[in-house]
Design a protein around this motif. Sequence first.
Motif, PDB file in Angstrom:
ATOM      1  N   GLY A  38       0.839  -1.190   0.000  1.00  8.47           N
ATOM      2  CA  GLY A  38       0.000   0.000   0.000  1.00  8.47           C
ATOM      3  C   GLY A  38       0.876   1.243   0.000  1.00  8.47           C
ATOM      4  O   GLY A  38       2.100   1.180   0.148  1.00  8.47           O
ATOM      5  N   GLU A  39       0.235   2.386  -0.150  1.00  5.82           N
ATOM      6  CA  GLU A  39       0.974   3.640  -0.285  1.00  5.82           C
ATOM      7  C   GLU A  39       1.773   3.979   0.962  1.00  5.82           C
ATOM      8  O   GLU A  39       2.885   4.484   0.889  1.00  5.82           O
ATOM      9  CB  GLU A  39      -0.043   4.760  -0.575  1.00  5.82           C
ATOM     10  CG  GLU A  39       0.534   6.029  -1.131  1.00  5.82           C
ATOM     11  CD  GLU A  39       1.140   5.850  -2.500  1.00  5.82           C
ATOM     12  OE1 GLU A  39       0.871   4.821  -3.155  1.00  5.82           O
ATOM     13  OE2 GLU A  39       1.888   6.737  -2.908  1.00  5.82           O
ATOM     14  N   ARG A  40       1.212   3.731   2.120  1.00  9.19           N
ATOM     15  CA  ARG A  40       1.883   4.032   3.381  1.00  9.19           C
ATOM     16  C   ARG A  40       1.799   2.848   4.338  1.00  9.19           C
ATOM     17  O   ARG A  40       1.760   3.006   5.545  1.00  9.19           O
ATOM     18  CB  ARG A  40       1.230   5.264   4.029  1.00  9.19           C
ATOM     19  CG  ARG A  40       1.523   6.509   3.247  1.00  9.19           C
ATOM     20  CD  ARG A  40       0.863   7.732   3.831  1.00  9.19           C
ATOM     21  NE  ARG A  40       1.354   8.922   3.138  1.00  9.19           N
ATOM     22  CZ  ARG A  40       1.947   9.928   3.756  1.00  9.19           C
ATOM     23  NH1 ARG A  40       2.098   9.908   5.061  1.00  9.19           N
ATOM     24  NH2 ARG A  40       2.387  10.971   3.078  1.00  9.19           N
ATOM     25  N   GLY A  41       1.817   1.675   3.723  1.00 10.42           N
ATOM     26  CA  GLY A  41       1.572   0.476   4.513  1.00 10.42           C
ATOM     27  C   GLY A  41       2.833  -0.079   5.143  1.00 10.42           C
ATOM     28  O   GLY A  41       3.895   0.561   5.149  1.00 10.42           O
ATOM     29  N   ARG A  42       2.673  -1.305   5.651  1.00 10.46           N
ATOM     30  CA  ARG A  42       3.771  -1.968   6.319  1.00 10.46           C
ATOM     31  C   ARG A  42       4.712  -2.600   5.302  1.00 10.46           C
ATOM     32  O   ARG A  42       4.433  -2.621   4.098  1.00 10.46           O
ATOM     33  CB  ARG A  42       3.201  -3.027   7.266  1.00 10.46           C
ATOM     34  CG  ARG A  42       2.395  -2.390   8.389  1.00 10.46           C
ATOM     35  CD  ARG A  42       1.510  -3.405   9.091  1.00 10.46           C
ATOM     36  NE  ARG A  42       2.252  -4.363   9.909  1.00 10.46           N
ATOM     37  CZ  ARG A  42       2.761  -4.089  11.093  1.00 10.46           C
ATOM     38  NH1 ARG A  42       2.603  -2.893  11.614  1.00 10.46           N
ATOM     39  NH2 ARG A  42       3.386  -5.009  11.774  1.00 10.46           N
ATOM     40  N   PHE A  43       5.827  -3.097   5.796  1.00 13.75           N
ATOM     41  CA  PHE A  43       6.900  -3.575   4.924  1.00 13.75           C
ATOM     42  C   PHE A  43       7.177  -5.066   5.140  1.00 13.75           C
ATOM     43  O   PHE A  43       7.037  -5.582   6.247  1.00 13.75           O
ATOM     44  CB  PHE A  43       8.174  -2.780   5.199  1.00 13.75           C
ATOM     45  CG  PHE A  43       8.027  -1.319   4.911  1.00 13.75           C
ATOM     46  CD1 PHE A  43       7.471  -0.467   5.856  1.00 13.75           C
ATOM     47  CD2 PHE A  43       8.421  -0.793   3.691  1.00 13.75           C
ATOM     48  CE1 PHE A  43       7.313   0.882   5.592  1.00 13.75           C
ATOM     49  CE2 PHE A  43       8.268   0.558   3.417  1.00 13.75           C
ATOM     50  CZ  PHE A  43       7.715   1.395   4.358  1.00 13.75           C
ATOM     51  N   THR A  44       7.570  -5.715   4.049  1.00 19.05           N
ATOM     52  CA  THR A  44       8.050  -7.106   4.112  1.00 19.05           C
ATOM     53  C   THR A  44       9.358  -7.201   3.320  1.00 19.05           C
ATOM     54  O   THR A  44       9.721  -6.257   2.591  1.00 19.05           O
ATOM     55  CB  THR A  44       7.046  -8.095   3.465  1.00 19.05           C
ATOM     56  OG1 THR A  44       6.874  -7.728   2.087  1.00 19.05           O
ATOM     57  CG2 THR A  44       5.702  -8.072   4.175  1.00 19.05           C
ATOM     58  N   LEU A  45      10.014  -8.315   3.453  1.00 20.06           N
ATOM     59  CA  LEU A  45      11.164  -8.549   2.574  1.00 20.06           C
ATOM     60  C   LEU A  45      10.696  -8.532   1.134  1.00 20.06           C
ATOM     61  O   LEU A  45       9.591  -8.963   0.823  1.00 20.06           O
ATOM     62  CB  LEU A  45      11.808  -9.898   2.874  1.00 20.06           C
ATOM     63  CG  LEU A  45      12.680  -9.998   4.126  1.00 20.06           C
ATOM     64  CD1 LEU A  45      13.358 -11.370   4.188  1.00 20.06           C
ATOM     65  CD2 LEU A  45      13.739  -8.902   4.163  1.00 20.06           C
ATOM     66  N   GLY A  46      11.537  -8.048   0.234  1.00 15.66           N
ATOM     67  CA  GLY A  46      11.178  -7.962  -1.177  1.00 15.66           C
ATOM     68  C   GLY A  46      11.848  -9.056  -1.987  1.00 15.66           C
ATOM     69  O   GLY A  46      12.739  -9.765  -1.510  1.00 15.66           O
ATOM     70  N   ILE A  47      11.430  -9.154  -3.203  1.00 11.73           N
ATOM     71  CA  ILE A  47      11.876 -10.231  -4.083  1.00 11.73           C
ATOM     72  C   ILE A  47      13.369 -10.152  -4.415  1.00 11.73           C
ATOM     73  O   ILE A  47      13.978 -11.131  -4.844  1.00 11.73           O
ATOM     74  CB  ILE A  47      10.998 -10.220  -5.368  1.00 11.73           C
ATOM     75  CG1 ILE A  47      11.033 -11.576  -6.037  1.00 11.73           C
ATOM     76  CG2 ILE A  47      11.425  -9.109  -6.301  1.00 11.73           C
ATOM     77  CD1 ILE A  47       9.901 -11.807  -6.981  1.00 11.73           C
ATOM     78  N   GLY A  48      13.952  -9.003  -4.186  1.00 12.68           N
ATOM     79  CA  GLY A  48      15.374  -8.835  -4.462  1.00 12.68           C
ATOM     80  C   GLY A  48      16.267  -9.730  -3.627  1.00 12.68           C
ATOM     81  O   GLY A  48      17.397 -10.004  -4.037  1.00 12.68           O
TER      82      GLY A  48
END
Lengths: 258, 258
Positions: free
Chosen positions: B65-75
Motif C-alpha cells: 500500500g501507499e503508506r503500509g507496512r513492509f516485508t522482505l522484497g523479491i530482491g
Amino acid sequence: MGNSPHDREAGVVQSVDRAIAILELLASAGEAGITEIAEHLGVHKSTASRLVATLQARELVEQHGERGRFTLGIGVLRFTGALGRQSEIVRVGTPLCEELADKLGESVHIAVLDGADVINICEARGPAAVSTQNWIGQRTPPHTSSSGKVLLAAASRAQQDEILSKELEAVAPRTITDPRRLREELERVRRDGYAVAIEEFEPGLHGVAVPVHGRGDAVIAAISASGPAYRMKRKQMREMVAELQVAARELSARLGHR
Amino acid sequence: MGNSPHDREAGVVQSVDRAIAILELLASAGEAGITEIAEHLGVHKSTASRLVATLQARELVEQHGERGRFTLGIGVLRFTGALGRQSEIVRVGTPLCEELADKLGESVHIAVLDGADVINICEARGPAAVSTQNWIGQRTPPHTSSSGKVLLAAASRAQQDEILSKELEAVAPRTITDPRRLREELERVRRDGYAVAIEEFEPGLHGVAVPVHGRGDAVIAAISASGPAYRMKRKQMREMVAELQVAARELSARLGHR
DNA sequence: GATTACTGTTGCGACATGGGCAACTCGCCG
DNA sequence: CGGCGAGTTGCCCATGTCGCAACAGTAATC
C-alpha cells in the motif's frame, strides 16, 4: 552501472546502497577481492574493506583465508523462506531448472509477473551457457521475452491493457513494439500453449517458454529455455517446448496444484 | 539486542549495520512498520524510513500500500543459490522439513557445523510451535543441542578436541558442561545413531536429532525436531527419531549421496 | 635472499553524509 | 469534523563515513 553520485538515486543512504551493490556483485560473480569490489563501486579500497567488514560481521559475506577473497556468507539464508509464494516456487523450481538445464544444455529460468514487469525467480545455466549474468530478481519488460509473452497472454485483460497502453520499448532491433502485432502474438501464444522470442530480447538469443498452472486456468509462472540462435533451430525449439511442458506439469504438481 | 553505540561492533559502518538489522527483523517478524522498525533499532523514525527506502530501491524490501507496512522484497532472491553446498541442502531440505513439521506437529531444523558452531540452515515451524524466532543462520554452541551433538559425534577427533578444550558454556541449567560427560554422551550418540537434548538448550525444551550422511560415513548435516517437554515424552521422541531417520535418508538420496 | 608488486587492513582527520527535528500528508476512528 | 498515529520529507548540523597514507603480509621475480 557504477556507484558514482550520478548513478545513485536521490534519497537513498549511500553506504547502504553500496553494501547492497557488494552483495549483488558477489551473488553474480561468485567471489571477489577488495580491490575488485572497490573498482566496481568506484570507491577507495579502504571504503570497500569497511563495507565488506560490516557485511562480514553479520555473516552476509565470508572471507576465505586470512586475507583472501570474499563470497556471500551463510547469513543470507536468513532472508530466504520469508518471501511467501515466490520462495516456494524457488525451492521447488530450482532443482527442476537445474535438471532441465543439464538435459537441454541451455539456460532455464522460471519467471513471474510482478506489476508490469517480468521477474526471474529461478535460474540454472546450461553447460554451454555463455552469459554469467545473474538474472534473478531483475525486471524486464514482458513484451521482450518468451516468458513475458506467456505471462502476458495469461494476464487479465485489465493488466494487458495497462501494459500495452504504454510505449513498448525496443530493447533489441527485433523487439515487437507495435501493440496490434503484440496482441496477435499473444493470441498465438494462448492458442499454441507456448511462446518463442526470436532475437527479440537480444540479438543472437532465442527463447521458448511455457506456462506453469496454478488452480484452474491460472498461470502462476513461466518456465523457459534460452540460448544462442545458432543452436536453437526450429527442431530444437519444438523439443524444448515438450520438455518444458513436462517440467511445468511437474512443478505444478509439486506445488500442489494438479 | 539493540543498535545503540554500545551494541555496535567496532569498525562496522553503522548505517549498513542498521539496514541489515532491518532485513533480519523483517525475516523474523514477517512484516513491520516504520515506527516498529525505528523502535527496534533505537533510531528516529525518519532514519528508519530512509534506511527502508534504500532497501526498497534495491527491492530487498517491499511496501504494501501507499503508506503500509513492509516485508522482505523479491530482491533477496538474488542472494540465494549463490552459496554452494549449503544452498543445495536448503533447497532440497526445506520442503522435507515442512512436510515433517506438519507430520510431527513440532519444529524441524537442519543444521551444519561451521567452525566451532552449529548453524541452522533450514527451519520449519510446526503447527503448535510456540517460538517465532528465526534460527536460520544463527550460531549456537554444539554441546547444547541435539543437532550439535550429532554433528560433534561425527566430527574429526581434532575438531572435537578443539571444541571440548574450551570451556563448555552453560546456556541452560541442564547444559552438559563437563567435558568427560560430554565425551560419554557423544559415544552414546555414535552408538545409538541419534541424539537427544533434554532441556539442555532451554528450560522446558526437548530436541532429538539424527545425522544426514554424505558419501560413506561422512555426516554433512543433522536434522532435528524440537518442542516443549510436556509434549515430547519418551515415546514421542522414539517415534520422532524414526521419522527423522526416514527424512535423513531421503534428503541424502536427493542430494545424490545414496 | 633481496626486491618488487600487489593485496587487504587500519589510524587519522576532513568533510560529505546520515540523522534528528519539525512539520507535513494521509487514513482511520469516534 | 477533529484527533490520533502512521509514514514522509525539507532542512541543517553533528558525526559517521571516507580517502589518504602507511602498514603488514604474500607471492612472484631476479
